[in-house]
Design an enzyme around this catalytic site. Structure first.
Site, PDB file in Angstrom:
ATOM      1  N   SER B 209       0.896  -1.136   0.141  1.00  0.00           N
ATOM      2  CA  SER B 209      -0.079  -0.049   0.192  1.00  0.00           C
ATOM      3  C   SER B 209       0.899   1.131   0.198  1.00  0.00           C
ATOM      4  CB  SER B 209      -0.898  -0.008   1.152  1.00  0.00           C
ATOM      5  OG  SER B 209      -1.790   1.168   1.478  1.00  0.00           O
ATOM      6  N   HIS B 289      -5.313   2.027  12.810  1.00  0.00           N
ATOM      7  CA  HIS B 289      -6.063   2.260  11.532  1.00  0.00           C
ATOM      8  C   HIS B 289      -7.306   2.924  11.326  1.00  0.00           C
ATOM      9  CE1 HIS B 289      -7.365   1.959   7.298  1.00  0.00           C
ATOM     10  NE2 HIS B 289      -5.825   1.855   7.093  1.00  0.00           N
ATOM     11  N   HIS B 313      -2.813   0.638  -3.881  1.00  0.00           N
ATOM     12  CA  HIS B 313      -2.417  -0.639  -3.191  1.00  0.00           C
ATOM     13  C   HIS B 313      -2.475  -1.523  -3.911  1.00  0.00           C
ATOM     14  CE1 HIS B 313      -6.638  -1.450  -1.163  1.00  0.00           C
ATOM     15  NE2 HIS B 313      -6.415  -2.328  -2.226  1.00  0.00           N
TER      16      HIS B 313
END
Lengths: 342, 342
Positions: B209, B289, B313
């Site tokens: 990513s 996250h 990603h």
């Protein structure tokens, strides 16, 4: 750990849960369990709208509350208030039955007049769902966070598996085992003077999502009131004012009152959505809810198992023939009227 | 709007997408499209680990890069570096082929010695996936954000439907139409002195990513470097240091280098996961996250379509027999060795 879907409602799946069988939630969650004989419940919201509290409002409220206590009245109810974006005050009574025959006996005698008999200077509305037990779900952050339909439960589950991830509400709804629960229709409107009946679509979606901060203290109380609540409020205001394009037909952020109409330290948001998918999308990706989720994550990071706030919600879908929406003398931003083409 | 899954890979479903057919993403996203004849690709990471840059490292890197240019070499490669949690420096070459026969011809001549022939004071490792085109996905925030396997694409899609919601990566992987893509196994380890070969399980999951901030300027550049990047870094450090219980076997946050080994304004995170579900859970609910997602949401709220950062990603699953993991003279926190029982 048990499934949120009770054994008796589990069936062969044509649709999958979002999680693998070995999923373990990051923190515990619980659901209400009805007695096995329960097939449908009734969630009836009786609203009253006014500019100033006066005798007419008090009398209407008292008459309704008295009627709740009569034969076949609701098994549970609560009262809440909010001031809406047009400056009107609103009181709403959320009443719950788990025996439709009792509701069917009570309503014509004591409930149907609510939004059919005009009161001078006062608006009234009735919003009723009668979902099958396969078409709603509950989630309680704590086994004692019993509000809404959960108050009629036979008991509370042990820790359940389907929570703590996006899409878990869908996975807790038994019908999601075989049904996409997705409507793309819009409500239709039948007007007669100041009375409007709304016919919504199959799988119209209602969420009632509440918080009880009565037992919070010190740092936790401050963090709730000063940090989390304002962010929550902004999200609710966004939905109220700008939610329609994203599928939110109506949103109310209300303060629960005691039986005398005094504010308590409980609140809930209730919102009507075109479908469950719209609610899912807002919750998981809209900046206003990303902010709420971020703040709540910080909150539980900080207080963890010691947190004394109680959170709960219920998400309900119902068929078109399991709904009743009536508005009498209400302004045009009331409830589902917001979705009326103008 | 088109599906992320190309027509030729669409098939009758036994598993559903998370979104209804009328879903519209909140912003555009794109995927790489391979030429129709492509069936498998190779993603090969050649890593080298050392305390201090010396002649041995430079020579090894030069030999590898020279070999990339030889017959049957990769169609695309890049070079990156990072310092790991044990203080070692690491350089990694990510090399991509979309014709397995070329890789099969090249590897024995120029690649297999990489992690089999010892170099004094230097560790080397090879991590290779050879996934079928039904078992990985790409996502490009902009049609020019072409990195990784996308560099071998025949072209870039138009705006695709399956993005902007949690679970979209799964929905972009063609095999998700019929496969749960879920393994509960763990890697096994075969040691011979300072050489370790790791046999991972079916559906081991890799995410690469990346971000390219070269074209950012002014406020946007400051917000990336001062706000977003530090939050991203903390998330990557969490995965590196504490990710294992949540299913993250290894995580590296690397700076892309030019051919001369100088830092560029590109970086990527690459992490190995026990399965896709573990990655999904971290991404959608772990505080680290949630913070990254919240900061990224703020960022794109602020700069919207004017944002000049490029994000991309790729998420890859592969069968056990489509993997090769070799570590030679590496410390015990290198790559999948982290997951070795000790």
């Amino acid at each position: 750990m048990e499934s949120a879907i009770p054994n008796r409602l589990q069936c062969p799946r044509s649709r999958q849960r979002r999680i693998p069988d070995d999923y373990v939630p990051p923190y515990p969650g619980f659901v209400a369990r009805h007695a096995p004989g329960i097939s449908h419940v009734i969630m009836a919201y009786f609203g009253i709208q006014f500019r100033q509290l006066g005798d007419g409002v008090s009398e209407a409220c008292k008459t309704l509350v008295d009627a709740f206590a009569l034969s076949h009245g609701p098994g549970h109810w609560d009262r809440a208030q909010w001031q809406d974006e047009r400056g009107y005050h609103n009181v709403i009574f959320a009443a719950y039955w788990d025996e439709p025959t009792r509701y069917d006996a009570w309503l014509p005698l004591h409930g149907l007049s609510w939004a059919r008999v005009p009161r001078p200077g006062i608006g009234t509305f009735l919003e009723v769902l009668r979902p099958h037990v396969t078409r709603y779900e509950t989630l309680l952050g704590h086994p004692t966070a019993v509000e809404g339909i959960a108050a009629l439960a036979d008991g509370i589950s042990g820790p359940i598996q389907e929570h703590g991830y996006w899409g878990a509400a869908r996975d807790r709804i038994p019908a999601s085992q075989y049904d996409a629960l997705h409507s793309t229709e819009s409500p239709t409107f039948e007007r007669d003077g100041s009375y409007v009946r709304v016919h919504a679509q199959d799988d119209l979606c209602l969420i009632r999502s509440g918080q009880d901060w009565l037992e919070t203290e010190g740092d936790e109380r401050r963090m709730y009131l000063d940090t989390l609540e304002p962010i929550l409020r902004r999200g609710m205001e966004f939905l109220r004012d700008e939610g329609l394009p994203g599928g939110c037909l109506c949103s109310r952020y209300v303060t629960v009152q005691d039986v005398h109409g005094r504010a308590t330290e409980k609140s809930y948001g209730m919102s009507w959505w075109r479908n469950l998918a719209s609610l899912e999308r807002w919750a998981e990706s809209h900046p206003t809810h990303v902010a709420i989720f971020g703040a709540a994550t910080d909150y539980f990071q900080k207080f963890g198992e010691n947190a004394r706030i109680k959170l709960y919600h219920e998400v309900t879908l119902s068929r078109r023939d399991e709904q009743l929406f009536e508005y009498l003398n209400c302004h045009e931003y009331t409830g589902l009227l917001r979705a009326m083409p103008r």
